[in-house]
Design a protein around this motif. Structure first.
Motif, short mmCIF file in Angstrom:
data_model
loop_
_atom_site.label_atom_id
_atom_site.label_comp_id
_atom_site.label_asym_id
_atom_site.label_seq_id
_atom_site.Cartn_x
_atom_site.Cartn_y
_atom_site.Cartn_z
N LEU A 167 0.80 -1.22 0.00
CA LEU A 167 0.00 0.00 0.00
C LEU A 167 0.84 1.27 0.00
CD1 LEU A 167 -2.76 -1.04 2.58
CD2 LEU A 167 -2.96 -0.94 0.09
N GLY A 168 2.16 1.13 0.12
CA GLY A 168 3.01 2.30 0.16
C GLY A 168 3.07 2.98 1.51
N ALA A 169 2.58 2.33 2.56
CA ALA A 169 2.63 2.87 3.92
C ALA A 169 3.99 2.51 4.53
CB ALA A 169 1.48 2.32 4.75
N HIS A 170 5.00 3.28 4.17
CA HIS A 170 6.37 2.95 4.58
C HIS A 170 6.56 3.10 6.09
CE1 HIS A 170 7.53 2.65 0.39
NE2 HIS A 170 7.00 3.85 0.17
N GLU A 171 5.89 4.06 6.69
CA GLU A 171 6.02 4.24 8.13
C GLU A 171 5.44 3.04 8.88
OE1 GLU A 171 7.08 5.80 11.73
OE2 GLU A 171 7.69 6.39 9.69
N ALA A 172 4.26 2.57 8.45
CA ALA A 172 3.67 1.38 9.08
C ALA A 172 4.54 0.15 8.85
CB ALA A 172 2.27 1.15 8.53
N ALA A 173 5.08 0.02 7.65
CA ALA A 173 5.97 -1.11 7.37
C ALA A 173 7.20 -1.06 8.26
CB ALA A 173 6.37 -1.10 5.89
N ARG A 174 7.73 0.13 8.47
CA ARG A 174 8.90 0.26 9.34
C ARG A 174 8.56 -0.15 10.77
NH1 ARG A 174 10.74 3.77 12.92
NH2 ARG A 174 8.95 5.11 12.63
N GLN A 175 7.39 0.24 11.26
CA GLN A 175 7.00 -0.14 12.62
C GLN A 175 6.82 -1.65 12.76
OE1 GLN A 175 3.55 2.14 13.71
NE2 GLN A 175 4.59 4.11 13.52
N TYR A 176 6.21 -2.27 11.77
CA TYR A 176 6.05 -3.73 11.83
C TYR A 176 7.41 -4.43 11.80
CZ TYR A 176 1.04 -3.08 10.98
OH TYR A 176 -0.28 -2.72 11.08
N ALA A 177 8.31 -3.94 10.98
CA ALA A 177 9.63 -4.57 10.90
C ALA A 177 10.40 -4.38 12.20
CB ALA A 177 10.41 -3.97 9.72
N ALA A 180 8.98 -6.75 14.76
CA ALA A 180 9.44 -8.13 14.53
C ALA A 180 10.91 -8.29 14.89
CB ALA A 180 9.22 -8.51 13.07
N ALA A 181 11.74 -7.28 14.57
CA ALA A 181 13.16 -7.37 14.91
C ALA A 181 13.37 -7.33 16.42
CB ALA A 181 13.91 -6.22 14.24
N GLU A 182 12.49 -6.63 17.14
CA GLU A 182 12.61 -6.58 18.60
C GLU A 182 12.23 -7.92 19.23
OE1 GLU A 182 10.73 -4.06 22.39
OE2 GLU A 182 10.18 -3.58 20.32
N LYS A 183 11.16 -8.54 18.73
CA LYS A 183 10.71 -9.82 19.29
C LYS A 183 11.57 -10.99 18.83
CE LYS A 183 7.17 -8.06 21.47
NZ LYS A 183 7.09 -8.06 22.95
N ALA A 184 12.01 -10.93 17.57
CA ALA A 184 12.80 -12.03 16.99
C ALA A 184 13.95 -11.44 16.19
CB ALA A 184 11.91 -12.92 16.12
N PRO A 185 15.06 -11.10 16.84
CA PRO A 185 16.19 -10.48 16.12
C PRO A 185 16.88 -11.41 15.14
CG PRO A 185 16.79 -10.97 18.39
CD PRO A 185 15.33 -11.25 18.27
N HIS A 186 16.54 -12.69 15.16
CA HIS A 186 17.17 -13.63 14.24
C HIS A 186 16.50 -13.66 12.87
CE1 HIS A 186 13.83 -15.76 16.21
NE2 HIS A 186 13.72 -16.45 15.09
N LEU A 187 15.41 -12.91 12.68
CA LEU A 187 14.72 -12.91 11.39
C LEU A 187 15.47 -12.01 10.41
CD1 LEU A 187 10.99 -12.67 12.55
CD2 LEU A 187 12.21 -14.69 11.73
N PRO A 188 15.95 -12.55 9.31
CA PRO A 188 16.70 -11.69 8.36
C PRO A 188 15.85 -10.60 7.74
CG PRO A 188 17.13 -14.04 7.97
CD PRO A 188 15.98 -13.96 8.92
N TRP A 189 14.60 -10.91 7.35
CA TRP A 189 13.78 -9.90 6.68
C TRP A 189 13.49 -8.72 7.60
CZ3 TRP A 189 9.13 -8.20 8.47
CH2 TRP A 189 8.49 -8.97 9.43
N ALA A 190 13.26 -9.00 8.88
CA ALA A 190 12.97 -7.92 9.82
C ALA A 190 14.19 -7.04 10.04
CB ALA A 190 12.48 -8.50 11.14
N ALA A 191 15.36 -7.67 10.19
CA ALA A 191 16.57 -6.89 10.41
C ALA A 191 16.92 -6.05 9.19
CB ALA A 191 17.73 -7.83 10.76
N LEU A 192 16.85 -6.65 8.01
CA LEU A 192 17.21 -5.91 6.80
C LEU A 192 16.18 -4.83 6.48
CD1 LEU A 192 18.49 -8.84 4.53
CD2 LEU A 192 19.82 -7.19 5.86
N ALA A 193 14.90 -5.11 6.70
CA ALA A 193 13.87 -4.09 6.45
C ALA A 193 14.04 -2.91 7.41
CB ALA A 193 12.49 -4.70 6.60
N THR A 194 14.32 -3.20 8.67
CA THR A 194 14.55 -2.11 9.62
C THR A 194 15.80 -1.33 9.26
OG1 THR A 194 13.53 -3.49 11.33
CG2 THR A 194 14.79 -1.59 12.07
#
Length: 548
Positions: A167-177, A180-194
């Motif tokens: 949807l192009g909601a980059h701020e919301a995407a950043r918050q979700y990432a 996810a990186a806070e709860k599971a720092p081992h997730l590559p997509w969350a770390a790279l997206a953040t």
């Protein structure tokens, strides 16, 4: 396998026991209720074992009858569960293949066979079915329910992140990432997206901290982490260059230690060192980077490293770069530009033509047009080089996601991806749309008078042709004369000397007494230009044409 081994051991023990009794015969006497019972020892052992076996069989029969209702219930329950998992598997495959009808059918069947509390994958199947059906609101609600469940939190956050990106909601995407990186720092997509979102926002310190944590958690391998850290340090150095020269220098040098071939880091470090009047170390960094891969930005900064240098001094520095990397088109182009500024036109032409032979690109032919304008001012020759520039491929530029930038950027403006810019030719070039035929190229140039006037500071060719108009007259008695072809203006050869052979007309002597090479690679120009009658050339005769 273990059960079979135990059974074999039991049978072997019984056989050994009976063999031992057979080797040692005896009689067994038992007095029970006034009666004497006598039998052999072998018979007594056989009766005892048979009794034990009969008891075990009776116990098994009683247990089977007692538990038969539960066994039947468990059988049908397992069968129903197996059918539900089969429907779930079929539904997930259908959702992945884009079959909305089958996925919806399997979702309903799975719901009837398996409870969602027992199998969280049902929520995933429902969300995927809603996505392929275009029901994005339902899919987001399913992902939110999954994000609230500790068992499916990462899966739900991943789905919400992808929906926000769509949807192009980059701020919301950043918050979700970040969540996810806070709860599971081992997730590559969350770390790279953040990491990408923090880099896009210019939060270089947070991005560097997150990159170090991801490297410790083995989310990013060492080589990729070093490259990304070098890019982040270079970006931070570029922001510090105006206000904190020392900090910019330290960050740029640290980036070069991680990736010594990163051109923006070398440029930033050299600029910081030049501002600190450390010319020797700055030029050393540029020379080291130049030896690996010549870059026009490196050459431009190296030639103008010292602000008080004259054009001749800059030419000497360009020649030094060429000596470090000989037979290179970029080095020759740098020497040609410096020679043009120093008014060494013969040297500029020689180097530019050599560069054009090695790598014929748009900029080198435009440089030849500038040299031609400064040297001869011949409009026809200038137009020739302009035509060559129009047909040649474009020069490499900083390109990322199909867009080009005049300077290097750490983050792509299209996708927000870190380290997306590469030094390469743009994907869309003029040479792919312009015919290589010379007449078509000349026609394209005539349709772009503004481009010609930007490089040739002379009146447009159409205005010059108006000096000798073609007269159309209707004459019935006189025959129509054939039009005379316009001849290409030739240079006059100098008068031959008595003791020397005559010099060819194609070669002229330069201002310093050296022979000037032919600027058109051994052939006449495609466009001879417009002749000026005031220069002593014979104007074309007026031609009349018969209309009737």
């Amino acid at each position: 396998m273990i059960r079979i081994l135990i059974f074999i051991l039991i049978v072997l023990g019984l056989g050994l026991g009976f063999a031992w009794l057979a080797d040692r015969p005896g009689e067994l006497s038992v007095v029970w209720q006034g009666q004497l019972i006598e039998m052999s020892l072998m018979r007594a052992a056989s009766l005892l074992i048979s009794l034990i076996a009969a008891v075990l069989i009776v116990v098994w029969l009683v247990r089977t009858i007692w538990l038969s209702p539960h066994t039947v219930t468990r059988y049908f329950r397992a069968r129903k569960r197996d059918r539900g998992y089969q429907a779930l598997s079929t539904g997930l495959i259908a959702a992945g293949a884009g079959d909305a009808n089958l996925a919806r059918k399997m979702t309903a069947r799975t719901r009837g066979l398996i409870s969602a509390d027992q199998e969280p994958l049902i929520h995933l199947l429902e969300a995927q079915t809603a996505l392929i059906e275009g029901k994005y609101d339902d899919a987001r609600r399913k992902f939110e329910l999954m994000a609230d469940d500790p068992e499916t939190r990462e899966l739900g956050l991943r789905g919400l992140y992808l929906e926000a990106k769509r949807l192009g909601a980059h701020e919301a995407a950043r918050q979700y990432a970040e969540r996810a990186a806070e709860k599971a720092p081992h997730l590559p997509w969350a770390a790279l997206a953040t990491l990408d979102s923090q880099s896009q926002a210019g939060q270089w310190d947070d991005a560097l901290r997150l990159l170090d944590q991801s490297r410790i958690a083995h989310v990013v391998d060492r080589k990729e982490a070093d490259r990304k850290k070098a890019v982040l340090l270079t970006a931070r150095a570029m922001t510090k260059l105006e206000g904190d020269v020392k900090g910019a220098r330290d960050d740029a040098l640290a980036a070069l230690k991680l990736d010594e071939h990163l051109v923006p880091a070398a440029l930033t470090a050299a600029k910081a060192l030049f501002r600190e009047d450390n010319l020797r170390k700055g030029t050393s960094i540029l020379e080291k980077n130049w030896k690996h891969e010549p870059h026009p930005d490196v050459a431009r900064l190296y030639v103008r490293a010292r602000g008080g240098d004259t054009a001749v001094d800059r030419l000497k520095r360009a020649r030094k770069l060429e000596a470090l990397k000989p037979n290179n088109a970029v080095a020759m182009a740098a020497v040609a530009e410096a020679a043009l500024e120093a008014r060494e036109l013969l040297l500029a032409r020689t180097k530019a033509e050599a560069a054009a032979r090695l790598d014929p690109t748009e900029s080198i032919f435009l440089l030849l047009a500038d040299i031609e304008e400064a040297d001869t001012g011949d409009e026809g020759r200038i137009r020739h080089w302009m035509a060559q520039a129009l047909k040649s491929p474009r020069d490499p530029a900083w390109t990322a996601d199909g867009v080009t930038s005049p300077t290097w950027l750490p983050v792509s403006p299209v996708s927000g991806r870190l380290d997306a810019f590469e030094w390469k030719a743009p994907p869309h070039t003029l040479s792919a749309t312009v015919d290589h035929d010379q007449s078509n190229a000349d026609e394209a140039i005539r349709s772009l008078p503004a481009v010609v006037e930007a490089h040739v500071h002379q009146p447009a060719p159409a205005a010059r042709r108006s000096e000798t108009p073609v007269i159309l007259e209707a004459e019935r008695e006189e025959p129509r004369p054939a039009p005379q072809p316009i001849k290409v203006a030739e240079r006059k050869a100098p008068e031959p000397v008595a003791d020397k052979p005559p010099v060819k007309a194609e070669k002229e002597e330069g201002a310093n007494g050296e022979h000037r090479p032919d600027p058109f690679f051994g052939r006449p120009p495609d466009d001879p230009g417009v002749r000026d009658p005031a220069a002593g050339e014979k104007a074309p005769e007026k031609t009349t044409f018969r209309l009737f």
